[in-house]
Motif scaffolding. Sequence first.
Motif, PDB file in Angstrom:
ATOM      1  N   LEU A   1      12.503 -15.874  -2.064  1.00  0.00           N
ATOM      2  CA  LEU A   1      13.393 -15.447  -0.982  1.00  0.00           C
ATOM      3  C   LEU A   1      14.657 -16.285  -1.057  1.00  0.00           C
ATOM      4  O   LEU A   1      14.592 -17.515  -1.068  1.00  0.00           O
ATOM      5  N   GLU A   2      15.818 -15.616  -1.082  1.00  0.00           N
ATOM      6  CA  GLU A   2      17.075 -16.325  -1.298  1.00  0.00           C
ATOM      7  C   GLU A   2      18.101 -15.999  -0.219  1.00  0.00           C
ATOM      8  O   GLU A   2      18.348 -14.833   0.077  1.00  0.00           O
ATOM      9  N   ASN A   3      18.685 -17.039   0.360  1.00  0.00           N
ATOM     10  CA  ASN A   3      19.857 -16.926   1.231  1.00  0.00           C
ATOM     11  C   ASN A   3      19.713 -15.962   2.404  1.00  0.00           C
ATOM     12  O   ASN A   3      20.605 -15.151   2.663  1.00  0.00           O
TER      13      ASN A   3
ATOM     14  N   VAL B   1      15.514 -10.754  -2.268  1.00  0.00           N
ATOM     15  CA  VAL B   1      14.161 -11.053  -2.718  1.00  0.00           C
ATOM     16  C   VAL B   1      14.118 -10.902  -4.238  1.00  0.00           C
ATOM     17  O   VAL B   1      14.707  -9.981  -4.802  1.00  0.00           O
ATOM     18  N   PHE B   2      13.454 -11.854  -4.895  1.00  0.00           N
ATOM     19  CA  PHE B   2      13.260 -11.809  -6.332  1.00  0.00           C
ATOM     20  C   PHE B   2      11.882 -11.234  -6.595  1.00  0.00           C
ATOM     21  O   PHE B   2      10.896 -11.684  -6.012  1.00  0.00           O
ATOM     22  N   VAL B   3      11.793 -10.226  -7.460  1.00  0.00           N
ATOM     23  CA  VAL B   3      10.512  -9.619  -7.821  1.00  0.00           C
ATOM     24  C   VAL B   3      10.185 -10.103  -9.235  1.00  0.00           C
ATOM     25  O   VAL B   3      10.743  -9.593 -10.214  1.00  0.00           O
ATOM     26  N   PRO B   4       9.295 -11.108  -9.350  1.00  0.00           N
ATOM     27  CA  PRO B   4       9.052 -11.746 -10.641  1.00  0.00           C
ATOM     28  C   PRO B   4       8.548 -10.818 -11.743  1.00  0.00           C
ATOM     29  O   PRO B   4       8.971 -10.938 -12.886  1.00  0.00           O
ATOM     30  N   ASP B   5       7.651  -9.877 -11.402  1.00  0.00           N
ATOM     31  CA  ASP B   5       7.121  -9.024 -12.469  1.00  0.00           C
ATOM     32  C   ASP B   5       8.156  -8.025 -12.983  1.00  0.00           C
ATOM     33  O   ASP B   5       7.976  -7.428 -14.043  1.00  0.00           O
ATOM     34  N   MET B   6       9.263  -7.870 -12.255  1.00  0.00           N
ATOM     35  CA  MET B   6      10.367  -7.023 -12.721  1.00  0.00           C
ATOM     36  C   MET B   6      11.538  -7.862 -13.226  1.00  0.00           C
ATOM     37  O   MET B   6      12.441  -7.349 -13.875  1.00  0.00           O
TER      38      MET B   6
END
Length: 138
Positions: A77-79, A91-96
């Motif tokens: 979760l960013e900013n 939001v960062f989706v790591p698997d993508m």
Amino acid sequence: MMATAIAVATAFALPVGASAAPTASPLGTWLNPYGSVAVRTGACGDRLCGWIVWASAEAQADAREGGVTGLIGTQLLENYRPTSGGWVGTVFVPDMGRRFYSKIEPVGSDGLRVKGCILHGLVCRSQLWHRVAQPPHA
């Protein structure tokens, strides 16, 4: 530094225009609905961020397929900044291996609906995260 953390905690305690009904503060440790990832949220400057503090072996394997070799410690979760009814950020989706516009909305006293969107909010997916006292153990 402590004053900043207190200011952020106060700002994120209730969304702007919130009623007296109990709502979840976004600060804490949260488990996704699959029980595969735990995220700890906290201040990052004057914003809210969240970092992965635990992940199942399957979640870590999925992230590796998306190009993220070290899932634990990844900023998910960013900013996020407070808005009426919740918080907005990325939001960062790591698997993508991608970042998306996101909104967090409180659900009761121990839940957060985390929504990520593409195409300027036309297509969104959400998850209901639940507060946990501690991340699961491997």
